[in-house]
Design an enzyme around this catalytic site. Structure first.
Site, PDB file in Angstrom:
ATOM      1  N   GLU A  45     -77.384 -11.902 -18.482  1.00 53.28           N
ATOM      2  CA  GLU A  45     -77.777 -12.637 -17.519  1.00 53.28           C
ATOM      3  C   GLU A  45     -79.417 -12.332 -17.584  1.00 53.28           C
ATOM      4  O   GLU A  45     -79.814 -13.341 -16.507  1.00 53.28           O
ATOM      5  CB  GLU A  45     -77.370 -12.194 -16.049  1.00 53.28           C
ATOM      6  CG  GLU A  45     -77.642 -10.609 -16.007  1.00 53.28           C
ATOM      7  CD  GLU A  45     -76.394  -9.715 -16.327  1.00 53.28           C
ATOM      8  OE1 GLU A  45     -76.235  -8.568 -15.669  1.00 53.28           O
ATOM      9  OE2 GLU A  45     -75.721  -9.890 -17.307  1.00 53.28           O
ATOM     10  N   HIS A 100     -73.689 -10.612 -28.875  1.00 57.49           N
ATOM     11  CA  HIS A 100     -72.733 -11.428 -27.965  1.00 57.49           C
ATOM     12  C   HIS A 100     -73.293 -12.747 -28.015  1.00 57.49           C
ATOM     13  O   HIS A 100     -74.621 -12.905 -27.911  1.00 57.49           O
ATOM     14  CB  HIS A 100     -72.601 -10.998 -26.799  1.00 57.49           C
ATOM     15  CG  HIS A 100     -71.534 -11.718 -25.796  1.00 57.49           C
ATOM     16  ND1 HIS A 100     -70.351 -12.143 -26.303  1.00 57.49           N
ATOM     17  CD2 HIS A 100     -71.604 -12.033 -24.543  1.00 57.49           C
ATOM     18  CE1 HIS A 100     -69.787 -12.702 -25.304  1.00 57.49           C
ATOM     19  NE2 HIS A 100     -70.431 -12.581 -24.183  1.00 57.49           N
ATOM     20  N   GLU A 106     -61.903 -10.477 -21.554  1.00 62.91           N
ATOM     21  CA  GLU A 106     -62.368  -9.722 -20.676  1.00 62.91           C
ATOM     22  C   GLU A 106     -61.790  -9.924 -19.389  1.00 62.91           C
ATOM     23  O   GLU A 106     -61.381  -9.250 -18.304  1.00 62.91           O
ATOM     24  CB  GLU A 106     -63.844  -9.735 -20.436  1.00 62.91           C
ATOM     25  CG  GLU A 106     -64.549  -9.203 -21.525  1.00 62.91           C
ATOM     26  CD  GLU A 106     -66.145  -9.704 -21.576  1.00 62.91           C
ATOM     27  OE1 GLU A 106     -66.703  -8.955 -22.434  1.00 62.91           O
ATOM     28  OE2 GLU A 106     -66.394 -10.542 -20.872  1.00 62.91           O
TER      29      GLU A 106
END
Length: 325
Positions: free
Chosen positions: A82, A106, A193
């Site tokens: 983020e 990622h 997730e």
């Protein structure tokens, strides 16, 4: 193809500087492993902060993020998803040079266009399939954690070799490295997730706990049966697979689980999973998460507060203390 130590050389990075941005869970582990493997590593951090002091104490060379990015031939971004975009455009973008590599563990910000790199750099991924503490522990023990590599942009025509060399430097090629794409890694990671590893399993445990408590059973007994013993089952999955788990529980548990499990994870549940996957693939989840952070994470903070107040947390805290966990 699975890549091992014998398939990969570090030579392509021997005269390069790796600038690891961030010194958290993965940043600390990966930067230390790469330095121990003989690579030239600097760590880009906010000057004077706790991570800066910890990196210096660990024997790493800490630099302000802009300086690290300027020095790095490979800029390996290991800060939370983020904040990556903000940090990239404020400190990294203008310091990239032709032929540099921009690297991630990622693919979120590349897959969903939160970071759009220049065309004259490589864009690669090295993603260990385990937390940073495990990466470091396994490296020091002479083993490693399996990893994924991916190439999104191959400007220099040797981007894959750079990714493989980084994977070797953190110990991953000791046990095996698989090749994927940024899209596949990101979409499957988010799906896992949300659907079972974090989201699905947490909701399943809470629903089972609530069902027993609402039926009049003691909360402590419900916690042991629905939460505490889950680790025993997951450990069996991890070491022996699903069928190995069935071989290690009682016949009663096996029969009840095999016949009743599909009533819990029904076709309707799988439909919901497919809907979640569509949200991930379309970018709807990414857009929601970006907007959530721009607004100061009000929904996430509310959910965290609600989660802390759930009875399973209060019972669990007491029982874990009793068990010295």
């Amino acid at each position: 193809m699975i890549y091992y130590d014998k398939d990969v050389k570090l030579d392509i990075l021997k005269d390069k500087t790796i600038a690891v941005i961030g010194y958290g869970i993965q940043g600390a582990a990966q930067s230390q492993c790469m330095q121990d493997s003989g690579l030239d590593v600097v760590v880009g951090l906010r000057e004077g902060g706790p991570s800066w002091k910890r990196a210096v104490k660990d024997g790493m060379r800490a630099l302000p993020i802009s300086d690290a990015a300027k020095r790095g031939d490979v800029v390996h971004i290991l800060i939370p998803d983020e904040i990556q975009s903000k940090v990239y455009y404020e400190h990294i973008h203008e310091n990239l040079e032709e032929g540099n590599a921009l690297s991630f563990s990622h693919g979120f910000n590349i897959r969903f266009n939160q970071i759009v790199p220049p065309e004259n750099v490589d864009v690669i991924m090295v993603a260990p399939k385990g937390p940073g503490a495990m990466v470091r522990r396994e490296y020091l023990s002479g083993s490693g954690v399996p990893a994924l590599i991916a190439v999104e942009q191959d400007y220099t025509k040797n981007a894959k070799e750079k990714a493989l060399a980084m994977a070797k430097a953190i110990g991953a090629t000791r046990v095996g490295v698989l090749e994927t794409t940024f899209a596949e890694e990101t979409e499957t990671d988010l799906f896992g997730e949300q659907v079972d590893l974090c989201g699905g399993s947490a909701e399943l445990v809470k629903a089972a706990f609530e069902t027993l408590v609402e039926a009049g059973y003691q909360p402590e007994i419900a916690y042991f049966e629905c939460m505490h013993e889950l680790k025993l089952i997951v450990d069996l999955y991890y070491k022996q697979g699903i069928e190995g788990m069935w071989r290690n529980v009682s016949n009663t548990a096996e029969y009840g689980g095999r016949t009743r499990g599909p009533r819990i994870i029904s076709p309707e549940v799988k439909k919901n999973m497919k809907a979640i996957l569509r949200d991930i693939q379309s970018g709807a989840f990414a857009k929601e998460w970006v907007l959530e952070n721009q607004a100061g994470a009000p929904i996430l903070n509310s959910l965290r507060k609600r989660g802390k107040e759930h009875p399973i947390e209060k019972v669990g805290k007491k029982l874990r203390k009793m068990m010295n966990l």
